[in-house]
Design a protein around this motif. Structure first.
Motif, PDB file in Angstrom:
ATOM      1  N   ILE A 196       0.832  -1.203   0.000  1.00 55.20           N
ATOM      2  CA  ILE A 196       0.000   0.000   0.000  1.00 55.20           C
ATOM      3  C   ILE A 196       0.873   1.261   0.000  1.00 55.20           C
ATOM      4  O   ILE A 196       2.059   1.203   0.346  1.00 55.20           O
ATOM      5  CB  ILE A 196      -0.956   0.036   1.219  1.00 55.20           C
ATOM      6  N   ASP A 197       0.268   2.372  -0.375  1.00 62.98           N
ATOM      7  CA  ASP A 197       0.976   3.655  -0.394  1.00 62.98           C
ATOM      8  C   ASP A 197       0.774   4.443   0.890  1.00 62.98           C
ATOM      9  O   ASP A 197       1.620   5.260   1.261  1.00 62.98           O
ATOM     10  CB  ASP A 197       0.505   4.504  -1.586  1.00 62.98           C
ATOM     11  N   LEU A 198      -0.358   4.225   1.545  1.00 65.29           N
ATOM     12  CA  LEU A 198      -0.657   4.927   2.787  1.00 65.29           C
ATOM     13  C   LEU A 198      -1.810   4.243   3.495  1.00 65.29           C
ATOM     14  O   LEU A 198      -2.462   3.345   2.926  1.00 65.29           O
ATOM     15  CB  LEU A 198      -0.994   6.396   2.533  1.00 65.29           C
ATOM     16  N   LEU A 199      -2.077   4.687   4.707  1.00 68.78           N
ATOM     17  CA  LEU A 199      -3.224   4.228   5.486  1.00 68.78           C
ATOM     18  C   LEU A 199      -4.247   5.342   5.553  1.00 68.78           C
ATOM     19  O   LEU A 199      -3.886   6.522   5.652  1.00 68.78           O
ATOM     20  CB  LEU A 199      -2.791   3.860   6.908  1.00 68.78           C
ATOM     21  N   ALA A 200      -5.526   4.995   5.493  1.00 67.43           N
ATOM     22  CA  ALA A 200      -6.584   5.995   5.555  1.00 67.43           C
ATOM     23  C   ALA A 200      -7.764   5.452   6.341  1.00 67.43           C
ATOM     24  O   ALA A 200      -8.156   4.292   6.181  1.00 67.43           O
ATOM     25  CB  ALA A 200      -7.034   6.405   4.148  1.00 67.43           C
ATOM     26  N   ALA A 242      -3.796  12.713  -2.870  1.00 67.49           N
ATOM     27  CA  ALA A 242      -2.502  12.017  -2.925  1.00 67.49           C
ATOM     28  C   ALA A 242      -1.697  12.446  -4.138  1.00 67.49           C
ATOM     29  O   ALA A 242      -0.459  12.366  -4.139  1.00 67.49           O
ATOM     30  CB  ALA A 242      -2.721  10.510  -2.951  1.00 67.49           C
ATOM     31  N   ALA A 243      -2.381  12.914  -5.184  1.00 66.71           N
ATOM     32  CA  ALA A 243      -1.709  13.305  -6.419  1.00 66.71           C
ATOM     33  C   ALA A 243      -1.156  14.726  -6.374  1.00 66.71           C
ATOM     34  O   ALA A 243      -0.415  15.121  -7.281  1.00 66.71           O
ATOM     35  CB  ALA A 243      -2.679  13.169  -7.595  1.00 66.71           C
ATOM     36  N   VAL A 244      -1.490  15.483  -5.339  1.00 72.37           N
ATOM     37  CA  VAL A 244      -1.084  16.889  -5.252  1.00 72.37           C
ATOM     38  C   VAL A 244       0.004  17.057  -4.199  1.00 72.37           C
ATOM     39  O   VAL A 244      -0.246  16.849  -3.001  1.00 72.37           O
ATOM     40  CB  VAL A 244      -2.283  17.790  -4.911  1.00 72.37           C
ATOM     41  N   VAL A 303      -1.540  16.695   3.151  1.00 75.15           N
ATOM     42  CA  VAL A 303      -1.184  15.727   4.188  1.00 75.15           C
ATOM     43  C   VAL A 303      -1.330  14.300   3.667  1.00 75.15           C
ATOM     44  O   VAL A 303      -0.647  13.388   4.130  1.00 75.15           O
ATOM     45  CB  VAL A 303      -2.031  15.936   5.473  1.00 75.15           C
ATOM     46  N   VAL A 304      -2.200  14.108   2.685  1.00 77.03           N
ATOM     47  CA  VAL A 304      -2.372  12.782   2.088  1.00 77.03           C
ATOM     48  C   VAL A 304      -1.154  12.431   1.240  1.00 77.03           C
ATOM     49  O   VAL A 304      -0.622  11.312   1.313  1.00 77.03           O
ATOM     50  CB  VAL A 304      -3.660  12.716   1.244  1.00 77.03           C
ATOM     51  N   ASN A 305      -0.699  13.374   0.440  1.00 71.05           N
ATOM     52  CA  ASN A 305       0.487  13.163  -0.377  1.00 71.05           C
ATOM     53  C   ASN A 305       1.708  12.889   0.499  1.00 71.05           C
ATOM     54  O   ASN A 305       2.528  12.011   0.191  1.00 71.05           O
ATOM     55  CB  ASN A 305       0.726  14.385  -1.262  1.00 71.05           C
ATOM     56  N   ALA A 306       1.834  13.610   1.603  1.00 69.42           N
ATOM     57  CA  ALA A 306       2.965  13.409   2.518  1.00 69.42           C
ATOM     58  C   ALA A 306       2.928  12.015   3.131  1.00 69.42           C
ATOM     59  O   ALA A 306       3.958  11.341   3.236  1.00 69.42           O
ATOM     60  CB  ALA A 306       2.942  14.473   3.611  1.00 69.42           C
ATOM     61  N   ALA A 307       1.726  11.552   3.512  1.00 72.56           N
ATOM     62  CA  ALA A 307       1.601  10.215   4.093  1.00 72.56           C
ATOM     63  C   ALA A 307       1.983   9.140   3.088  1.00 72.56           C
ATOM     64  O   ALA A 307       2.484   8.069   3.459  1.00 72.56           O
ATOM     65  CB  ALA A 307       0.177   9.991   4.579  1.00 72.56           C
ATOM     66  N   ALA A 308       1.756   9.437   1.796  1.00 73.69           N
ATOM     67  CA  ALA A 308       2.079   8.484   0.731  1.00 73.69           C
ATOM     68  C   ALA A 308       3.541   8.585   0.296  1.00 73.69           C
ATOM     69  O   ALA A 308       3.950   7.900  -0.642  1.00 73.69           O
ATOM     70  CB  ALA A 308       1.156   8.702  -0.461  1.00 73.69           C
ATOM     71  N   GLY A 309       4.314   9.443   0.947  1.00 71.00           N
ATOM     72  CA  GLY A 309       5.735   9.544   0.640  1.00 71.00           C
ATOM     73  C   GLY A 309       6.119  10.675  -0.274  1.00 71.00           C
ATOM     74  O   GLY A 309       7.273  10.775  -0.705  1.00 71.00           O
TER      75      GLY A 309
END
Length: 405
Positions: A305-309, A333-335, A339-345
């Motif tokens: 997975i890329d992140l947890l949600a 996650a695409a932007v 905070v979502v993009n940061a969690a995904a790396g």
């Protein structure tokens, strides 16, 4: 003197279909099958549909209605031949609170969106010439709550909707046929006329009076969502329903943050008004990937997975993930900078796979910059749908008594 004898009338019988769509289920109606008083928005329609579900129910069970006493199963849908050029059907969605005597019409249900195409085909609302004997039927849906287009690609076998298949969806017990959904321009002008980021920031400090300050992303994509960092709440992102739904203090804290986000996004003028629209905005928290065990006992590995949600729906942690919130997750996650993009790396991506309480989900999003603002042109995901029961739903005939038309 004897009191006058009250005459008890027979129940109303209304054609209806009970359907699962994605990880949700609800009662589907054709607009023209509703009683005349309920064919237009207003108190009469709401009174009827609330009674169909069995709300308000202080026992929290929906024993006397079709609801399932959860945010995922207390839903109604009205379908009609579309009045919007280039579309097959209009789709109106209502979320019914378990203990509230009203319906929230402020957003869409991404999961039930997958059942709209099959319902439309089965009820002759799609031109017969466009339904293949075998293959895929494309159904263009006008999502009337938020004014957006959804394109459903529905498998057809022998001229009928194919419901069984091998597609597995975490959060749904049995496999079924795959239905691909395209949510077009999911953030175009936002739900209430704003931009994808209504405050103009990919991330900001959200001040919640009496609670604290939280790093947050406020986004309109699929549905308005307030995204937080799990760590700021004392979580690691692997939590399942009991950890949150049994913590009344945390639920109250999350509702206060949601209300503050609603004000900041311009959805309400005052935090006290947020209670009247519990469906939107959603509140969710994210974290970098790590191993955990899903609610079904299935291991989820960080490497997959890329992140947890995790997302809150109608005041409770959702057992999987709302379809509209999934659109928001993929878009955010695409932007870079959210905070979502940061969690995904960090970095850029057009597809994200995230872990939720029931397992994992893969969602794609096409985003770009135009005129100095981020825009999303499409979000794509797969779901499944199935008819559970069809016939007539019965409702006491006095449901309209004392209700304005």
């Amino acid at each position: 003197m004897n009191a006058p004898t009250r005459i008890h009338r027979s129940q109303l019988r209304i054609p209806a279909t009970y359907m699962r769509g994605g990880t949700s289920k609800g009662v589907f109606f054709q607009l023209d099958d509703l009683p005349e008083a309920a064919r237009r928005p207003g108190p009469a329609r709401d009174a009827l549909l609330v009674r169909v579900i069995g709300s308000p129910d202080p026992y929290g069970k929906h024993t006397d209605g079709m609801g399932g006493a959860t945010s995922s199963t207390s839903k109604v849908v009205i379908i009609s031949k579309s009045a919007v050029p280039g579309h097959d059907v209009d789709y109106l969605y209502g979320q019914v609170p378990i203990e509230g005597n009203f319906i929230d019409w402020s957003g869409n249900c991404g999961n039930l969106s997958s059942a709209v195409g099959p319902f439309a085909i089965a009820h002759g609302l799609v031109d017969a010439g466009r339904v293949p004997a075998d293959g895929t039927c494309t159904v263009r849906i006008w999502q009337a709550n938020i004014g957006k287009t959804i394109v459903a690609h529905v498998p057809v076998t022998g001229g009928e909707v194919q419901e069984t298949g091998d597609f597995e969806l975490d959060g749904v017990t049995f496999p079924a046929a795959e239905i691909a959904l395209e949510f077009l321009d999911p953030a175009d002008e936002g739900e209430d006329g704003g931009a994808m980021f209504p405050t103009g920031h990919a991330a900001e400090d959200l001040i919640v009076e009496g609670v604290g300050t939280f790093r947050a992303t406020l986004i309109n994509a699929g549905v308005p969502v307030v995204f937080l960092e799990a760590a700021a709440l004392g979580y690691d992102g692997t939590e399942l329903q009991p950890a949150i739904n049994e913590d009344k203090a945390m639920l109250a804290k999350l509702e206060a943050i949601r209300a503050a986000g609603a004000v900041r996004m311009g959805l309400v003028q005052d935090a006290s008004q947020a209670a009247a629209r519990p469906l939107t905005p959603k509140i969710a928290f994210v974290a970098p990937p790590r191993d955990y065990v899903s609610s079904s006992g299935k291991p989820v590995h960080a490497a997959d997975i890329d992140l947890l949600a995790r997302a809150i729906s109608m005041g409770k942690l959702h057992h999987a993930m709302m379809g509209t919130a999934s659109v928001a997750i993929a878009t955010a996650a695409a932007v870079p900078g959210t905070v979502v993009n940061a969690a995904a790396g960090g970095g850029t991506r057009d597809v994200v796979r995230f872990g939720h309480p029931s397992g994992t989900l893969r969602v794609g999003a096409e985003v770009g910059e135009a005129g100095g603002q981020w825009v999303a042109t499409k979000a794509v995901m797969s779901r499944s749908a199935r008819v559970l029961m069809e016939g007539t739903v019965r409702v006491p005939a006095d449901v309209f008594e004392g209700v304005g038309q």
